[in-house]
Design a protein around this motif. Structure first.
Motif, PDB file in Angstrom:
ATOM      1  N   VAL A 292       0.848  -1.207   0.000  1.00  0.00           N
ATOM      2  CA  VAL A 292       0.000   0.000   0.000  1.00  0.00           C
ATOM      3  C   VAL A 292       0.880   1.253   0.000  1.00  0.00           C
ATOM      4  CG1 VAL A 292      -1.603   1.359   1.428  1.00  0.00           C
ATOM      5  CG2 VAL A 292      -1.989  -1.107   1.110  1.00  0.00           C
ATOM      6  N   ALA A 293       1.879   1.253   0.885  1.00  0.00           N
ATOM      7  CA  ALA A 293       2.745   2.428   0.998  1.00  0.00           C
ATOM      8  C   ALA A 293       3.537   2.642  -0.299  1.00  0.00           C
ATOM      9  CB  ALA A 293       3.683   2.265   2.192  1.00  0.00           C
ATOM     10  N   LEU A 294       4.008   1.549  -0.892  1.00  0.00           N
ATOM     11  CA  LEU A 294       4.781   1.647  -2.136  1.00  0.00           C
ATOM     12  C   LEU A 294       3.926   2.253  -3.260  1.00  0.00           C
ATOM     13  CD1 LEU A 294       7.376   0.928  -3.779  1.00  0.00           C
ATOM     14  CD2 LEU A 294       6.332  -1.296  -4.238  1.00  0.00           C
ATOM     15  N   VAL A 295       2.690   1.786  -3.363  1.00  0.00           N
ATOM     16  CA  VAL A 295       1.783   2.304  -4.404  1.00  0.00           C
ATOM     17  C   VAL A 295       1.580   3.810  -4.215  1.00  0.00           C
ATOM     18  CG1 VAL A 295      -0.622   2.258  -5.236  1.00  0.00           C
ATOM     19  CG2 VAL A 295       0.615   0.103  -4.854  1.00  0.00           C
ATOM     20  N   HIS A 296       1.376   4.217  -2.964  1.00  0.00           N
ATOM     21  CA  HIS A 296       1.153   5.656  -2.738  1.00  0.00           C
ATOM     22  C   HIS A 296       2.419   6.479  -3.027  1.00  0.00           C
ATOM     23  CE1 HIS A 296      -3.000   5.664  -1.532  1.00  0.00           C
ATOM     24  NE2 HIS A 296      -2.784   4.613  -0.746  1.00  0.00           N
ATOM     25  N   ARG A 297       3.583   5.928  -2.709  1.00  0.00           N
ATOM     26  CA  ARG A 297       4.825   6.656  -3.039  1.00  0.00           C
ATOM     27  C   ARG A 297       4.986   6.758  -4.561  1.00  0.00           C
ATOM     28  NH1 ARG A 297       7.117   3.528   1.109  1.00  0.00           N
ATOM     29  NH2 ARG A 297       8.178   2.183  -0.413  1.00  0.00           N
ATOM     30  N   PHE A 298       4.684   5.656  -5.243  1.00  0.00           N
ATOM     31  CA  PHE A 298       4.804   5.625  -6.719  1.00  0.00           C
ATOM     32  C   PHE A 298       3.864   6.652  -7.347  1.00  0.00           C
ATOM     33  CE2 PHE A 298       3.871   3.789 -10.926  1.00  0.00           C
ATOM     34  CZ  PHE A 298       5.135   3.469 -11.386  1.00  0.00           C
TER      35      PHE A 298
END
Ligand code: DP6
Length: 407
Positions: A292-298
């Motif tokens: 989830v965090a990776l998607v939001h950073r991306f």
């Protein structure tokens, strides 16, 4: 040879998995499987994920029998019985409401409904991976029995009685399950919103986080949520109706920004209702949260929603993106969760090209890599509904009505 002595032809069909973007969670009727809110899903392509089912009837069979992934299983399961009973009833009705054998000619005929049925079903993916196997399984069962008995017309109502989400696997593309109002469930049916060809650039990347069996099954989990979560009540009444209309519009307009945002909010609200359940249910694990965090950073780095996640009753992430984002995002996932072993089998499904993301992107989105946290990736896209398999070599049951692989 008399007509009814001929060996009967088995029927084999395949059916797809679906992933909900507006979640079904909670029943108002446990037996008929009637939901407390409507839901909407994307049917995934059967080239990557499918259930195959063969059914055959014979006057020599002494009992109904079922094999799941090669192992004999209990045919007495109430939901399986509901589907069998319903299909036999529809077959009788189709034949003009004859006697209890379903025949009014005096000739039992090769399709006599008095005959017992043998059914074999298998998935081309690990059942325990938590990839909605019951939806594809019941959709395939109902579709195969319909072909066997020559039943046509509305079948999602029958599949629903096997597993709620199964009714949505009766169609390809983008599918809504309208909750309905009637106590008999006749109006609680699935309907295609748009066919699988509607949004050709859409891709679905599944991150298999864990092949462990899930802790709390959806059936039991949603029961506890209905009993204890006020948030779930609020969601069903005040949130989902509006979101259904919005989601349909975003799909029709192919508006990825809006579709992606709403998909993520839906997933988050579903898991919030799980936390609001008492005692609470946790389906997301640490790796899910890192995704989830990776998607939001991306997305943050790109300044728009390029990737959207959704999670069902388990830790696997299902990510939506457009095809022009796949190569770059897969590279980011590989660097974030490098495979510990069998790196050549890490990426399955549709082909992905190697990509070299910019240093700027990598430094903005990567954190310390977590090796082995993701078992494998599977790339797929929206696909068609159930299909009849004409190739006789695909039958799971032999001429004797027993599983072919078991002999
Ligand atoms: C979280 O259809 O598996 O995947 O009707 O009890 O068989 P039963 O439940 P099931 O629930 C699916 C729940 C979900 C959300 C969804 O698919 O809409």
């Amino acid at each position: 040879m008399a007509e009814d002595d001929k060996p009967l032809a088995p029927v084999t069909c395949t059916a797809p998995v679906n992933i909900a973007v507006i979640k079904y969670w909670g029943k108002r009727d446990e037996d008929l499987i009637l939901p407390i809110n409507s839901s909407l899903s994307v049917t995934l392509h059967q080239d990557q994920l499918r259930t195959t089912t063969t059914a055959v009837i014979s006057r020599d069979f002494t009992e109904d029998r079922l094999w799941l992934n090669g192992k004999e299983a209990d045919v007495g399961h109430p939901r399986l019985q509901s589907c069998l009973r319903e299909m036999r009833r529809l077959a009788r009705k189709r034949r003009g409401g004859g006697d209890s054998n379903g025949d009014n000619s005096g000739d039992p005929g090769p399709l006599s409904l008095a005959y017992k049925v043998h059914i074999a079903s298998e998935n081309n993916f690990p059942t325990a991976a938590g990839l909605a196997s019951s939806a594809a399984g019941y959709a395939c069962l109902v579709y195969t029995l319909a072909r066997l008995y020559g039943v046509e017309g509305e079948l999602s109502e029958v599949a629903r009685q096997g597993s709620g989400s199964a009714c949505r696997s009766m169609f390809g593309g983008f599918v809504q399950w309208i909750m309905g109002e009637n106590a008999d469930g006749k109006d609680s049916v699935a309907q295609q919103v748009a066919p699988e060809t509607h949004w050709p650039q859409l891709r679905v990347l599944i991150l298999v986080v864990s092949a462990e069996k899930k802790l709390v099954g959806s059936t039991a989990g949603m029961q506890t949520s209905v009993q204890t979560s006020l948030l779930l009540k609020h969601r069903a009444k005040a949130v989902v109706p509006e979101r259904m209309a919005q989601m349909i519009e975003h799909i029709q307009q192919q508006d990825f920004e809006a579709f992606g945002k709403l998909t993520m909010k839906e997933s988050n609200q579903f898991h919030a209702t799980c936390l609001d359940t008492f005692p609470p249910i946790f389906y997301l694990n640490d790796v899910s949260k890192q995704v989830v965090a990776l998607v939001h950073r991306f997305n943050g780095h790109h300044g728009k929603t390029k990737v959207a996640y959704t999670f069902d009753a388990g830790p696997n992430a299902v990510l939506f993106m457009l095809e022009d984002t796949v190569d770059e995002f897969v590279e980011v996932v590989k660097r974030s969760f490098p495979p510990e072993k069998n790196s050549d089998q890490f990426l399955t499904g549709l082909p992905v090209e190697a990509a070299a993301p910019s240093e700027e992107l990598l430094s903005a989105v990567l954190t310390d890599p977590v090796p082995g946290a993701i078992q494998y990736l599977l790339l797929t896209k929206p696909g068609p509904g159930p299909v009849l398999v004409e190739d006789a070599s695909c039958h799971l049951l032999g001429a004797d009505g027993l599983p072919r692989s078991n002999r």
